[in-house]
Structures are given as C-alpha cells and as structure tokens.
Design a protein around this motif. Structure first.
Motif, PDB file in Angstrom:
ATOM      1  N   ALA A 121       0.828  -1.204   0.000  1.00  0.00           N
ATOM      2  CA  ALA A 121       0.000   0.000   0.000  1.00  0.00           C
ATOM      3  C   ALA A 121       0.864   1.257   0.000  1.00  0.00           C
ATOM      4  CB  ALA A 121      -0.933  -0.007   1.207  1.00  0.00           C
ATOM      5  N   VAL A 122       1.948   1.226   0.761  1.00  0.00           N
ATOM      6  CA  VAL A 122       2.869   2.370   0.779  1.00  0.00           C
ATOM      7  C   VAL A 122       3.482   2.573  -0.604  1.00  0.00           C
ATOM      8  CG1 VAL A 122       5.051   3.226   1.716  1.00  0.00           C
ATOM      9  CG2 VAL A 122       3.360   2.184   3.241  1.00  0.00           C
ATOM     10  N   ALA A 123       3.949   1.479  -1.204  1.00  0.00           N
ATOM     11  CA  ALA A 123       4.569   1.577  -2.528  1.00  0.00           C
ATOM     12  C   ALA A 123       3.568   2.039  -3.579  1.00  0.00           C
ATOM     13  CB  ALA A 123       5.161   0.224  -2.918  1.00  0.00           C
ATOM     14  N   GLU A 124       2.350   1.506  -3.519  1.00  0.00           N
ATOM     15  CA  GLU A 124       1.338   1.883  -4.502  1.00  0.00           C
ATOM     16  C   GLU A 124       0.914   3.338  -4.331  1.00  0.00           C
ATOM     17  OE1 GLU A 124      -0.367  -0.291  -7.176  1.00  0.00           O
ATOM     18  OE2 GLU A 124       1.768  -0.555  -6.820  1.00  0.00           O
ATOM     19  N   GLY A 125       0.828   3.795  -3.094  1.00  0.00           N
ATOM     20  CA  GLY A 125       0.503   5.198  -2.869  1.00  0.00           C
ATOM     21  C   GLY A 125       1.523   6.118  -3.514  1.00  0.00           C
ATOM     22  N   LYS A 126       2.791   5.751  -3.388  1.00  0.00           N
ATOM     23  CA  LYS A 126       3.845   6.562  -4.006  1.00  0.00           C
ATOM     24  C   LYS A 126       3.781   6.468  -5.527  1.00  0.00           C
ATOM     25  CE  LYS A 126       6.804   6.184   0.072  1.00  0.00           C
ATOM     26  NZ  LYS A 126       8.037   5.613   0.673  1.00  0.00           N
ATOM     27  N   ARG A 127       3.490   5.270  -6.047  1.00  0.00           N
ATOM     28  CA  ARG A 127       3.360   5.116  -7.502  1.00  0.00           C
ATOM     29  C   ARG A 127       2.243   5.992  -8.054  1.00  0.00           C
ATOM     30  NH1 ARG A 127       0.013   2.329 -10.908  1.00  0.00           N
ATOM     31  NH2 ARG A 127      -1.075   1.282  -9.187  1.00  0.00           N
ATOM     32  N   LEU A 128       1.168   6.109  -7.301  1.00  0.00           N
ATOM     33  CA  LEU A 128       0.019   6.888  -7.749  1.00  0.00           C
ATOM     34  C   LEU A 128       0.199   8.386  -7.525  1.00  0.00           C
ATOM     35  CD1 LEU A 128      -2.789   4.543  -6.381  1.00  0.00           C
ATOM     36  CD2 LEU A 128      -2.175   4.879  -8.785  1.00  0.00           C
ATOM     37  N   GLY A 129       1.273   8.760  -6.828  1.00  0.00           N
ATOM     38  CA  GLY A 129       1.493  10.176  -6.548  1.00  0.00           C
ATOM     39  C   GLY A 129       0.551  10.728  -5.500  1.00  0.00           C
ATOM     40  N   ALA A 130       0.058   9.858  -4.616  1.00  0.00           N
ATOM     41  CA  ALA A 130      -0.922  10.259  -3.608  1.00  0.00           C
ATOM     42  C   ALA A 130      -0.239  10.639  -2.298  1.00  0.00           C
ATOM     43  CB  ALA A 130      -1.906   9.117  -3.359  1.00  0.00           C
ATOM     44  N   VAL A 131      -0.928  11.427  -1.507  1.00  0.00           N
ATOM     45  CA  VAL A 131      -0.509  11.683  -0.132  1.00  0.00           C
ATOM     46  C   VAL A 131      -0.814  10.435   0.688  1.00  0.00           C
ATOM     47  CG1 VAL A 131      -0.994  13.030   1.948  1.00  0.00           C
ATOM     48  CG2 VAL A 131      -0.850  14.170  -0.279  1.00  0.00           C
ATOM     49  N   LEU A 132       0.159   9.987   1.479  1.00  0.00           N
ATOM     50  CA  LEU A 132      -0.061   8.835   2.355  1.00  0.00           C
ATOM     51  C   LEU A 132      -0.633   9.303   3.689  1.00  0.00           C
ATOM     52  CD1 LEU A 132       3.123   6.622   1.847  1.00  0.00           C
ATOM     53  CD2 LEU A 132       0.785   6.066   1.160  1.00  0.00           C
ATOM     54  N   ALA A 133      -1.641   8.579   4.156  1.00  0.00           N
ATOM     55  CA  ALA A 133      -2.264   8.894   5.439  1.00  0.00           C
ATOM     56  C   ALA A 133      -2.255   7.656   6.322  1.00  0.00           C
ATOM     57  CB  ALA A 133      -3.698   9.374   5.237  1.00  0.00           C
ATOM     58  N   SER A 134      -2.076   7.867   7.609  1.00  0.00           N
ATOM     59  CA  SER A 134      -2.265   6.780   8.572  1.00  0.00           C
ATOM     60  C   SER A 134      -3.679   6.879   9.122  1.00  0.00           C
ATOM     61  CB  SER A 134      -1.239   6.875   9.702  1.00  0.00           C
ATOM     62  OG  SER A 134      -1.409   8.090  10.423  1.00  0.00           O
ATOM     63  N   HIS A 135      -4.100   5.836   9.812  1.00  0.00           N
ATOM     64  CA  HIS A 135      -5.485   5.789  10.286  1.00  0.00           C
ATOM     65  C   HIS A 135      -5.514   5.190  11.685  1.00  0.00           C
ATOM     66  CE1 HIS A 135      -9.790   5.987   9.363  1.00  0.00           C
ATOM     67  NE2 HIS A 135      -9.923   4.862  10.035  1.00  0.00           N
ATOM     68  N   ASP A 136      -6.091   5.936  12.615  1.00  0.00           N
ATOM     69  CA  ASP A 136      -6.270   5.440  13.983  1.00  0.00           C
ATOM     70  C   ASP A 136      -4.947   5.127  14.673  1.00  0.00           C
ATOM     71  OD1 ASP A 136      -9.061   5.551  13.679  1.00  0.00           O
ATOM     72  OD2 ASP A 136      -9.112   3.556  12.807  1.00  0.00           O
ATOM     73  N   ASP A 137      -3.921   5.959  14.473  1.00  0.00           N
ATOM     74  CA  ASP A 137      -2.691   5.769  15.242  1.00  0.00           C
ATOM     75  C   ASP A 137      -3.010   5.896  16.730  1.00  0.00           C
ATOM     76  OD1 ASP A 137      -0.994   5.356  13.108  1.00  0.00           O
ATOM     77  OD2 ASP A 137      -0.518   7.476  12.868  1.00  0.00           O
ATOM     78  N   THR A 138      -2.530   4.935  17.505  1.00  0.00           N
ATOM     79  CA  THR A 138      -2.856   4.885  18.928  1.00  0.00           C
ATOM     80  C   THR A 138      -1.617   4.974  19.810  1.00  0.00           C
ATOM     81  OG1 THR A 138      -4.766   3.496  18.411  1.00  0.00           O
ATOM     82  CG2 THR A 138      -4.047   3.523  20.696  1.00  0.00           C
ATOM     83  N   THR A 139      -0.506   4.416  19.356  1.00  0.00           N
ATOM     84  CA  THR A 139       0.703   4.361  20.173  1.00  0.00           C
ATOM     85  C   THR A 139       1.840   5.123  19.505  1.00  0.00           C
ATOM     86  OG1 THR A 139       1.575   2.360  19.125  1.00  0.00           O
ATOM     87  CG2 THR A 139       0.010   2.057  20.947  1.00  0.00           C
ATOM     88  N   ALA A 140       2.844   5.441  20.306  1.00  0.00           N
ATOM     89  CA  ALA A 140       4.025   6.114  19.769  1.00  0.00           C
ATOM     90  C   ALA A 140       4.705   5.250  18.715  1.00  0.00           C
ATOM     91  CB  ALA A 140       4.995   6.438  20.907  1.00  0.00           C
ATOM     92  N   ALA A 141       4.705   3.940  18.919  1.00  0.00           N
ATOM     93  CA  ALA A 141       5.329   3.043  17.942  1.00  0.00           C
ATOM     94  C   ALA A 141       4.615   3.122  16.597  1.00  0.00           C
ATOM     95  CB  ALA A 141       5.323   1.611  18.466  1.00  0.00           C
ATOM     96  N   GLN A 142       3.294   3.193  16.621  1.00  0.00           N
ATOM     97  CA  GLN A 142       2.542   3.299  15.369  1.00  0.00           C
ATOM     98  C   GLN A 142       2.825   4.624  14.665  1.00  0.00           C
ATOM     99  OE1 GLN A 142      -1.403   2.604  16.859  1.00  0.00           O
ATOM    100  NE2 GLN A 142      -1.220   0.378  16.741  1.00  0.00           N
ATOM    101  N   VAL A 143       2.967   5.686  15.435  1.00  0.00           N
ATOM    102  CA  VAL A 143       3.308   6.978  14.848  1.00  0.00           C
ATOM    103  C   VAL A 143       4.682   6.914  14.186  1.00  0.00           C
ATOM    104  CG1 VAL A 143       3.800   9.408  15.354  1.00  0.00           C
ATOM    105  CG2 VAL A 143       1.847   8.277  16.438  1.00  0.00           C
ATOM    106  N   ASP A 144       5.635   6.261  14.850  1.00  0.00           N
ATOM    107  CA  ASP A 144       6.981   6.135  14.284  1.00  0.00           C
ATOM    108  C   ASP A 144       6.961   5.343  12.976  1.00  0.00           C
ATOM    109  OD1 ASP A 144       8.090   7.591  16.335  1.00  0.00           O
ATOM    110  OD2 ASP A 144       8.665   5.828  17.520  1.00  0.00           O
TER     111      ASP A 144
END
Length: 263
Positions: A221-244
């Motif tokens: 999904a990360v690679a495809e987002g970059k291929r499409l030229g899209a902004v990548l978004a995270s969803h429901d980050d809950t912990t510091a590890a997920q943010v990292d």
C-alpha cells in the motif's frame, strides 16, 4: 461578459479573525474583500451571516451510505453519487476526497466486504468529466491491510486517476480503533447482525489474514501510494510506535488519532 456579484454586510471568516465586510465576486472568483457594514446598491445584504471558505472533506464514507441505504439494498451508482454530492454541498463542503475501500475478503467472510472501488471510481470520474457535480470530487483510497485482494485492487488504479490520498487502514480487532474488542463486537453485531459464534469466527479469520498478509499488504500500500502520486495517510494511530512506523512510511496525514501519544 464580466458578471459581478457583491455580498455585503457579512461576517467574514478569515484566516485568523472574523470581521464584518463583503466580497466582490467576478466571473466566479473573489476579486476583492472589503470591510465594514455598508451595503452598496445592487449588493446582497447578508445581514451579518457568516461567510466562510468552502470546507474540504478529506475522508468521508458518506457515499457508501447512499449506495447501501439499508441492509440488502443497493442503490444505482449515479443517483447515489448525486445524492451524496448534493448533501455535502448543502453543508458547506466544496471539495471532497471520496474515500473508497480497496481490499476485500471474498472467501469465507462472515461480513460483506466485496470489491467495489474501481467501478465506483470510474463512475465518479466520468460524472466529473460531464460536469454534473455541485462540488469538486477527488479520490481517496482506503487501503484495508487486513484483506485478501488489496494488492490486486490497488493495481487497477493508475496516475491518470489522480488519486489524492491513500490511507493505511489496519482494522484488525484488538488494536487502533478497536483496542477494546467489545466495542468492535458492538459495531459488527449492530451493522451485520452477527451471532456470537459468527463474530468469533470472523475475528479469527481477520487474525489469520493479518498474520498471513498484513505486513506484505502494508508495504504494498505504501509503494502503490507513491506510484500513484498520492498523499499517504495513517489511520487510527494509537501508540508512539505506530506513529513512528507511519513516519518511516512517509505518511503526511494522520487520520483520527485515538490518543494524544506523540501529538
């Protein structure tokens, strides 16, 4: 021929303050901003009503509600899209990134997660080309990490689709949005009418999917987002590890963080 519209005596919502003033609109664009309560001849007196820039909706599942207005009912795509468009326009939204799920579970699922993104996106783009929308529509692909067909569905999109956002959606129960699995059970039972046994089996299926495909799907999904030229978004980050992890992926937009960790 130039056409002027003057909106006067409004409460203008500016970048950092609200002031009484007016707008001169010329050929559909703001040509001048004035201050004061004066109402020139021929102007529309707003009577102090708020006048604000159009809102930009970057993630809404509202369209799905119009496509399936009740259980077991599927509305035709074009009327559903037009109803969605009109509803958003009525709330002051002038640009929307229609959030379409990519990633389905066609085998053995106790809840309906069928494929729909590509045909729906094609219809939205075709209707946009026809100029029949009230507001501006762009695409937001919700990449379901815990699914069987994510990579294949993402591959159906190309740069010509001008996908604006790809969000990484990991809805495996027990973390992120559904850290409290009882809340997930309430949601699934309420939405799909699952029995306890069906719910338990569904959760087991999701755990198995995540174990087998989760990591590969996320990287794809990360690679495809970059291929499409899209902004990548995270969803429901809950912990510091997920943010990292999101930061390492190059995520630029955090949707619905569920705690204050690392804000």
């Amino acid at each position: 021929m130039t056409e002027d519209v003057i909106l006067a005596n409004a409460t203008l919502v500016l970048a950092d303050e609200c002031v009484t003033g007016g707008l001169l609109i010329r050929d559909g664009a703001i040509a001048e901003v004035t201050q004061g309560a004066a109402v020139p001849a021929g102007a529309i007196d707003c009577g102090g009503d708020y006048l604000a820039p159009g809102l930009i909706e970057v993630h809404t599942d509202n369209l799905e509600r119009h496509m399936k207005p009740r259980p077991q009912v599927a509305w035709p795509l074009e009327p559903a899209i037009l109803a969605h468009d009109a509803e958003l326009a009525s709330t002051g939204i002038t640009t929307v990134f229609d959030a379409l799920r990519v990633g389905s579970i066609p085998t053995g699922s106790r809840a309906p997660y069928g494929k729909y993104a590509r045909p729906l996106a094609s219809r939205i783009l075709e209707m946009r080309e026809r100029g029949i929308f009230r507001i501006s529509h762009f695409l937001h692909l919700r990449a379901e990490i815990c699914s069987e067909t994510l990579i294949q569905e993402l591959d159906e999109f190309g740069p010509e689709d001008r996908v604006g956002i790809v969000s990484l959606m990991d809805h495996m129960p027990g973390q992120r949005q559904f850290r409290d699995i009882s809340k997930y059970q309430d949601y699934m039972v309420g939405k799909h009418g699952l029995s306890q046994a069906e719910f338990d089996a569904h959760v087991g299926d999701l755990y198995d999917l995540h174990e087998r495909l989760g990591a590969a799907n996320e990287e794809a999904a990360v690679a495809e987002g970059k291929r499409l030229g899209a902004v990548l978004a995270s969803h429901d980050d809950t912990t510091a590890a997920q943010v990292d992890i999101s930061a390492r992926h190059g995520v630029r937009l955090a949707e619905f963080p569920t705690t204050t960790d690392r804000l």
